[in-house]
Design an enzyme around this catalytic site. Structure first.
Site, PDB file in Angstrom:
ATOM      1  N   ASN A  83      23.483 -26.508  -2.579  1.00  0.00           N
ATOM      2  CA  ASN A  83      24.489 -27.924  -2.813  1.00  0.00           C
ATOM      3  C   ASN A  83      23.579 -28.460  -1.698  1.00  0.00           C
ATOM      4  O   ASN A  83      23.114 -29.462  -2.082  1.00  0.00           O
ATOM      5  CB  ASN A  83      25.861 -27.480  -2.627  1.00  0.00           C
ATOM      6  CG  ASN A  83      26.207 -28.228  -2.859  1.00  0.00           C
ATOM      7  OD1 ASN A  83      25.766 -28.625  -4.404  1.00  0.00           O
ATOM      8  ND2 ASN A  83      27.685 -29.300  -1.969  1.00  0.00           N
ATOM      9  N   HIS A 101       0.856  -1.361   0.011  1.00  0.00           N
ATOM     10  CA  HIS A 101      -0.265   0.172   0.280  1.00  0.00           C
ATOM     11  C   HIS A 101       1.555   1.116   0.297  1.00  0.00           C
ATOM     12  O   HIS A 101       0.900   2.438  -0.929  1.00  0.00           O
ATOM     13  CB  HIS A 101      -1.018   0.099   1.229  1.00  0.00           C
ATOM     14  CG  HIS A 101      -1.680   0.870   1.555  1.00  0.00           C
ATOM     15  ND1 HIS A 101      -2.958   1.688   0.226  1.00  0.00           N
ATOM     16  CD2 HIS A 101      -1.683   2.262   2.097  1.00  0.00           C
ATOM     17  CE1 HIS A 101      -3.008   2.444   1.126  1.00  0.00           C
ATOM     18  NE2 HIS A 101      -2.346   2.920   2.231  1.00  0.00           N
ATOM     19  N   GLU A 145      -2.037  -5.623  -4.036  1.00  0.00           N
ATOM     20  CA  GLU A 145      -2.433  -5.022  -2.964  1.00  0.00           C
ATOM     21  C   GLU A 145      -4.326  -5.207  -2.901  1.00  0.00           C
ATOM     22  O   GLU A 145      -4.016  -5.392  -1.582  1.00  0.00           O
ATOM     23  CB  GLU A 145      -2.273  -3.245  -3.092  1.00  0.00           C
ATOM     24  CG  GLU A 145      -3.646  -2.750  -1.609  1.00  0.00           C
ATOM     25  CD  GLU A 145      -3.740  -0.964  -1.795  1.00  0.00           C
ATOM     26  OE1 GLU A 145      -3.498  -0.226  -1.038  1.00  0.00           O
ATOM     27  OE2 GLU A 145      -3.456  -0.743  -3.181  1.00  0.00           O
TER      28      GLU A 145
END
Length: 821
Positions: A405, A47, A69
């Site tokens: 990994n 917002h 929003e």
């Protein structure tokens, strides 16, 4: 223009700070969708960015954040469940938002940055309750703030403080949109040559702060008037329920109403400014260059402090018992204490919480788990641990590769984990904590662990090691193979792994930071990877060592331990010196061999070995002596001397001398090509057999040419080789040069630059010359002079005048040369 640029910079700083935490919050929201506080916090970010971008006329960003929003607002009202598919769209919107902000940062505009249409369509599909993948191909060009919220508008009096602020922002955005359309219409009309009728309404962008506040009040009054009318309409609708049955739902949808209009105004208006004021008071943004300059000045102050402490020690020794020493001690101690506190304070201003790096990993692990079809939870602890800014910037890449990994190679698929009796969801823990002047970062996974035999086999297949090396390798050494360039255990190349470059990047970056890597793994249980990194790279603790007459500083972060050994403990394997230390066999190299320092000192009964470690490697450095630990400031060598292999920089010690700082990573590489062993050193120092008088070399030191000639004439019958020096400094340099081996020295006492006593004491510092005969030839005959000569190491004391025969016999006796008269 300047004012706009200032506002834009503030907007970008604020926006980047807000979205930094957004990824983490969204990932957390996916696992805890019922957390309303978290959802409200995320909504406020979207917002705020929407409102600010609208004010600055960034239409593309406003368009995207408005729809984002709306989705979050619907979730806030409980009308939308946050599923992984919905979260994918929201995260995609966040990525687009970041990209737009980066584009604005570079160009000052969001136009032409990227196409947000497909993302907006997916957000609209979520709002309609459809699957995001089934979004229509139609793109909305302009944001429409009214439609969505208008369906369920609340009465102002029923709103929370945040909702009232949100409503004010919406009304302002609506007003700004009207202003923008008016400006466009005016521009088009002027371009067409038409006259434009002024509305008399001032553009909000041109208003002062007081006028904006007045405009907000006017908009709120209008809204309150609308609420009042809706309440009246609702009341009438309820009275005529039968006649107006079809109108009631619409009235209910747009109805909620305030009881007292002034209340929200008086409650909310001061709230926003007060919050902004508090944040300004708590934080000051400072240019990084200023902090660097401040750090450099502190470095100079630390050098001054070290010098002052050294001078105080000298003064205390010289004036022992004097009254002024106590006052001087208090002053020196106070300056030392304040300097240390100031140094710590300045270093703290450069410190950043490592959470700045950790924040991006929850999103990365979440995306990886979906891509790899695994269930992975990332648990972070110690994110408040602080590190120097320069290290925080460097540590990000290694951690990315390590965590990728762990997710790809470590954590097993859910079905495989269940078969092994593990929970279907794998866990990767990321921990950070302080340990002395270091920070420890641990990455722990509960996956399948490392298979040492498989790693050796892969390394042999790829030609990285020989079969003989593989057979001799311990499990811990085999784990370190994953850091070899080009090494990978992935069956195929994917977006995540398989190219064999990730862990090599980890090794090189950690080495650059003077860090150490340790791996511990148990097959079927999991793997722990530990990084040990210094807190700062500017002012460090070091171990000072001496090699011959040279001094070097070794960063203490890389020193694992120091040991004292005898020459017998040094063994030779394939032409290289090694040391068996407990359960390890360490390669050894003399620091003098690495830097081509002439070895004038001989090795005594003991040698000192400094064990250094970097990433996965260890090396034993043989040095002549350990001077001690000292805090040093790293100085650059400058343009002409930079790039010298094995040297990272220099520092100024307390006695004012410059000491070189070794580059531990470079030393590791240099040591691989050095084959000199301690046995070779001992062989070179074995005494040569002397077969004739000319093999004996006598050094004659006297500032008088006449005296030197007399001594040379007296020794001619012996047939020995004579080398002359005019003062003590010249004589010492000739001896240190090592190009000639001397069997005895005739030394005058009274000489310029360096007298005979000082020369004798300096010569005796060298083990190589500790048994060499030093014969004083002087006119100073007092008992005290003779005693001082004995104290400094003179072997014989001849007073002038003397006969040539006497001098010849004394020299012959001391060098064991037979003289037949």
């Amino acid at each position: 223009m300047d004012e706009f640029q200032e506002i834009l910079e503030d907007f970008l700083i604020e926006a980047f700070e807000m979205i930094e935490q957004l990824d983490n919050d969204l990932i957390e929201l996916e696992s805890t969708p019922e957390d309303l506080d978290l959802l409200n916090r995320i909504f406020r970010v979207a917002h705020t960015i929407k409102g600010s971008s609208s004010f600055l006329n960034f239409d593309v960003l406003t368009h995207l954040t408005h729809h984002m929003e709306d989705v979050l607002n619907k979730a806030r009202r409980g009308e939308l469940v946050i599923t992984p598919d919905v979260m994918d769209v929201v995260l995609e919107s966040t990525d687009k938002m970041k990209a737009l902000l980066e584009h604005i940062k570079e160009t000052g505009s969001d136009e032409g940055a990227l196409d947000v249409g497909p993302t907006v369509q997916r957000l609209e599909a979520v709002l309609r309750g459809e699957s995001p993948s089934e979004a229509a191909a139609q793109e909305t060009c302009e944001p429409e703030p009214q439609p969505e919220p208008a369906e369920e508008e609340k009465d102002l009096s029923e709103m929370s403080e945040e909702e009232v602020e949100a409503e004010i922002e919406r009304l302002l955005a609506q007003r700004q949109e009207e202003d923008r359309k008016r400006r466009e219409a005016k521009r088009k009309a002027e371009a067409a040559g038409e006259t434009v009728e002024e509305t008399g309404e001032k553009d909000i962008a041109e208003m002062s702060e007081e006028e904006v506040e007045a405009e907000i009040e006017r908009l709120l009054k209008e809204r309150q008037e609308e609420d009042r009318k809706r309440r009246e309409a609702k009341k009438k609708a309820e009275e005529e329920a039968a006649a107006r049955a079809t109108e009631t739902p619409a009235a209910q949808e747009t109805a909620p109403a305030p009881q007292s209009a002034p209340k929200p105004k008086t409650e909310t208006k001061p709230a926003a400014p007060k919050e902004r004021k508090a944040s300004v008071e708590q934080t000051i943004r400072v240019d990084v260059k200023r902090l660097d300059d401040l750090m450099n000045l502190i470095g100079e102050l630390v050098l001054g402090k070290n010098r002052l402490l050294k001078i105080y020690d000298d003064v205390e020794e010289r004036y022992e018992g004097e009254q002024f020493l106590e006052e001087l001690n208090q002053v020196v101690s106070s300056i030392s204490l304040v300097t240390t506190d100031l140094q710590i304070a300045v270093m703290k201003t450069r410190m950043l919480p490592i959470g700045k790096v950790f924040n991006k990993f929850p999103r990365m692990v979440r995306d990886l788990s979906r891509e790899l079809h695994k269930e992975i939870e990332l648990v972070i602890s110690g994110e408040e641990t602080e590190l120097d800014k320069s290290i925080v910037e460097e540590i990000g890449d290694p951690l990315v590769h390590i965590i990728r990994n762990s997710c790809d190679h470590g954590i097993e698929p859910p079905e495989e984990r269940v078969k092994m009796g593990k929970p279907p969801k794998g866990t990767v823990q990321l921990k950070a904590y302080n340990e002395g002047n270091h920070i420890i970062i641990e990455i722990v996974d509960d996956g399948k662990g490392l298979d040492a035999d498989m790693l050796k086999m892969k390394a042999v297949e790829k030609g990285l090691i020989s079969e003989k090396e593989a057979d001799q390798m311990s499990d811990k050494e085999a784990f370190m193979l994953i850091f070899k360039p080009g090494f990978s255990t992935a069956a195929k190349v994917t977006n995540v792994s398989g190219r064999g470059v990730g862990m090599d990047v980890v090794k090189s970056n950690i080495e650059k930071l003077n860090g150490i890597i340790e791996i511990d793994s148990e097959k079927g249980k999991g793997t722990t990877l530990k990084l040990k990194i210094p807190l700062t790279l500017a002012i460090i603790q070091s171990l000072l060592v001496s090699v011959q007459e040279e001094y070097y500083a070794v960063p203490l972060a890389s020193v694992l331990e120091t040991v004292r050994i005898t020459p017998d403990e040094i063994q030779s394997v394939e032409g290289r010196s090694v040391l068996r230390l407990r359960d390890e066999v360490l390669p050894l190299v003399h620091l003098a061999d690495l830097f081509d320092v002439e070895r004038v000192f001989s090795m005594g009964e003991h040698a000192y070995v400094v064990i250094i470690g970097l990433a996965e490697s260890k090396l034993g450095l043989i040095v002549d002596s350990l001077v001690g630990q000292e805090e040093i400031v790293i100085k650059s060598l400058g343009e002409y001397l930079k790039g010298i292999e094995g040297i990272a920089g220099a520092t100024i010690r307390g006695d004012g001398r410059v000491t070189l700082i070794v580059d531990v990573g470079a030393l590791m590489d240099m040591a691989k090509s050095v084959k000199s062993s301690m046995q070779n050193l001992e062989a070179t120092e074995a005494k040569r057999e002397k077969s004739q008088p000319s093999d004996y070399n006598i050094l004659v030191v006297d500032d008088s040419k006449t005296d030197r000639t007399i001594m040379r004439k007296a020794l001619e019958p012996l047939g020995v080789t004579i080398t002359e020096a005019t003062n003590g400094v010249e004589a010492l340099n000739i001896m240190k040069d090592g190009s000639k081996s001397f069997d005895a020295a005739l030394v005058d006492i009274e000489m310029p630059r360096m007298d005979g006593y000082t020369l004798a004491s300096e010569i005796r510092k060298f083990n190589k010359f500790k048994n060499m005969p030093l014969i004083a030839v002087t006119s100073r005959t007092s008992r005290s002079d003779r005693l001082r000569g004995v104290e400094v190491g003179m072997t014989e004391y001849i007073t002038k005048p003397y006969t040539p025969e006497y001098l010849m016999n004394v020299v012959a006796r001391n060098i064991n040369l037979n003289v037949e008269q």
